[in-house]
Write a protein that holds these residues in place. Structure first.
Motif, short mmCIF file in Angstrom:
data_model
loop_
_atom_site.label_atom_id
_atom_site.label_comp_id
_atom_site.label_asym_id
_atom_site.label_seq_id
_atom_site.Cartn_x
_atom_site.Cartn_y
_atom_site.Cartn_z
N ALA A 28 1.24 92.25 60.79
CA ALA A 28 0.29 93.37 60.82
C ALA A 28 0.40 94.13 62.14
O ALA A 28 0.33 95.37 62.15
N ALA A 44 1.56 97.97 61.19
CA ALA A 44 0.35 98.80 61.10
C ALA A 44 0.65 100.21 61.61
O ALA A 44 1.61 100.43 62.36
N VAL A 46 -0.49 98.25 55.87
CA VAL A 46 -1.05 96.90 55.75
C VAL A 46 -2.12 96.95 54.67
O VAL A 46 -2.89 97.92 54.59
N ALA A 84 3.29 94.59 51.80
CA ALA A 84 3.10 93.87 53.07
C ALA A 84 3.01 92.37 52.84
O ALA A 84 3.61 91.58 53.59
N LEU A 136 -3.00 90.57 54.68
CA LEU A 136 -1.97 91.54 54.31
C LEU A 136 -2.15 92.15 52.92
O LEU A 136 -1.62 93.22 52.66
#
Length: 583
Positions: free
Chosen positions: A135, A139, A164, A171, A248
């Motif tokens: 993440a 992100a 995310v 993800a 996620l």
């Protein structure tokens, strides 16, 4: 001669009856299955019964289909089911194809060349830590956008993109790939050591087949037959993962396992029965997926036999294998980047977008959090240590009892002891919580250790069984011929030779314990905080620097143990190349 020896009361060790040895095996098996099987069986019963309305503690005294009606009436359930199946199957298929392709291209360079050491950081990292690190990488304000902005992307501020918790689950699939690829790579490389790959490859090439075709037609089917159980474990885990999904996966609606967890954790006790129905449905989904996968294996086997008998000596498989291997390297590099992102955020004080690196570095976050993290860190370390020691001792006794009983381990690949790995945790953890509550040990260190042992012991046994089986039996026979007892042979001969596999199995067990989220959450009742439970709780809305410290500590603990497992044999057996793991 044997009869004469018996008449004078002499019984050579080689003529000792097998009955006591088989009794030893039965006792060990009964203890292990009792300790491990009881909570699983009770967990399933105490989850399935509430799913049909029977939960007397909240007034459910009769069987009913009302929980299922509530479950199927939940808005977005179909989407949750589709998300569960699509992401779980996609992650498993991709992990299997990529790992086979990667090994096909690099197996000559990775076998016996320290592949376990190279992959150790990813193997040791808990799933939650990998998810948090990923993440931090992907992100909109993550490291990938930072190092490509503004010179490539033109972004001066984080873009409005759902990278995310995206609606397609990309993800979560990438996160699962980062974690499961190293596991399958190690398993495949270990299986390759049991096959004469070089000889078969030369024979295939001599017949005019391309290297890729030889691998696909000849090597891969033999390897898959040996790794079927780990593949099923990966499939079930990918379908039912919770901690990675919380970080996620999409949230509206989330995967089925997250739906069940949220209802179990709800303050409204009326949600417990629909939650149990969701958990039971998760179990059915996993069972159906494994069954369909098994049918797919048979179909592919039939098609593969037809394709092999048809001939074809081209090199068409090699470009695809190399492309897949390159993609595998990209995934692994993304995994290592995720670990680096955790380390960087844990020491970042000021990091404005789009700077590639923090403008101010500091250890103040570590110093501020040291007291708050002391208790979760201590719990994590103690739980992992105690659970691993118990699991390793139990595995050694189990395997030694099999040796003395003359059991061929090859016939017991799908042993009941591996059942916890083939069941979704959400499907029986609530029932296990009910069991420990009835025993009045819920929320205790003992109960959480027991819960962790359910998953640590199978992994330790799985990691140790093949090296134990591969040990030359002539060592034990020679010791017996010299008058050494079986117990002394175990302590003075077998254990020193198997020191490295035992330590590696211990490191795997330690990492598995550190990574446990649902067992700690349910059986601990929120009263046994660990680094994993704290990291997952803070991942969605906490300070990135604090989350980075938590997740990095999650990685540091098992990674330290794993590296020690690789280094200790090299120190102890510095003058013995084979025992030191440098063969």
């Amino acid at each position: 001669m044997e009869a004469a020896l018996r008449r004078i009361g002499f019984r050579p060790r080689g003529l000792a009856p097998r009955l006591p040895r088989l009794r030893l095996l039965h006792v060990v098996g009964a203890v292990a299955l009792g300790v491990l099987g009881a909570p699983i069986a009770a967990g399933l019963v105490f989850t399935v019964l509430p799913s049909f309305g029977y939960l007397p503690s909240i007034g459910g005294d009769t069987l009913s289909l009302q929980p299922w009606r509530e479950l199927f009436g939940t808005p977005g359930l179909a989407t949750s089911l589709w998300l569960t199946l699509s992401t779980g199957l996609a992650a498993t298929v991709l992990a299997l194809v990529l790992s086979f392709s990667f090994c096909a291209v690099v197996h000559n360079r990775m076998r016996n060349r320290g592949a376990d050491g190279l992959l150790a950081p990813l193997l040791a990292a808990p799933h939650a830590a990998i998810a948090i690190g990923l993440a931090f990488m992907i992100a909109p304000s993550g490291w990938l956008f930072r190092i490509t902005s503004p010179w490539l992307t033109g972004y001066e501020v984080p873009p409005d993109l759902a990278t995310v918790q995206d609606q397609w689950g990309v993800a979560i699939v990438i996160g699962l790939l980062i974690k499961e690829l190293p596991f399958l790579l190690i398993v495949i490389l270990a299986a390759l050591n049991q096959i004469p790959v070089d000889q078969q490859m030369r024979a295939g090439r001599a017949l005019g087949y391309g290297q890729g075709i030889v691998w696909i037609k000849i090597i891969a089917p033999q390897v898959y037959a040996q790794i079927r159980l780990p593949v099923y474990v990966v499939l079930v885990f990918s379908l039912s993962v919770v901690d990675m999904a919380l970080i996620l996966a999409p949230t509206n609606p989330p995967p089925l396992s997250v739906v069940a967890l949220k209802w179990f954790m709800s303050s409204d006790v009326a949600r417990l029965m629909p939650a149990a129905a969701a958990a039971t449905l998760q179990l059915l989904v996993a069972a159906a997926a494994v069954g369909c996968w098994r049918l797919g294996e048979r179909g592919i086997a039939w098609g593969g036999r037809w394709w092999t008998m048809r001939g074809g000596r081209g090199v068409t498989g090699e470009p695809g294998l190399k492309l897949a291997a390159a993609f595998t390297m990209s995934v692994l590099m993304l995994g290592f980047g995720s670990l680096a992102a955790l380390a960087t955020w844990s020491v970042a004080w000021r990091w404005p977008f789009p700077d590639a690196l923090p403008s101010t570095w500091s250890l103040q976050i570590w110093s501020r959090q040291i007291h708050a993290l002391a208790w979760p860190f201590g719990n994590t370390l103690a739980l992992a240590t105690v659970t691993t020691v118990i699991a390793v001792l139990l595995a050694i006794v189990w395997l030694e009892a099999e040796d003395r009983g003359g059991v061929k381990r090859r016939t017991a690949v799908f042993h009941p002891v591996y059942v916890p790995l083939l069941l979704p945790q959400i499907a029986f953890m609530f029932g296990a919580q009910v069991l420990v509550a009835k025993m009045r040990i819920d929320g205790t260190f003992l109960a959480v250790t027991w819960a962790h042992l359910l998953f640590v012991f199978p992994y330790v046994l799985l990691a140790l069984a093949d090296p134990w089986k591969a040990l030359d039996p002539r060592y034990a026979r020679s010791a017996s011929a010299l008058g050494v007892s079986p117990s002394a042979t175990l302590i003075r001969v077998k254990l020193p030779i198997l020191l490295r596999p035992i330590l590696v199995a211990s490191a795997i067990g330690f990492a598995v314990s550190v990574a446990q989220y649902l067992p700690t959450l349910f059986v601990g009742g929120g009263r046994v905080a660990t680094l994993t439970t704290e990291a997952v709780a803070m991942a969605s809305g906490g300070d990135r620097r604090v989350v980075g410290v938590l997740a990095f500590l999650q990685i540091l603990l098992p990674l330290t143990v794993y590296l020690a497992a690789l280094l200790i044999p090299r120190i102890v057996f510095a003058n013995r190349k084979g025992l030191a793991g440098r063969a």
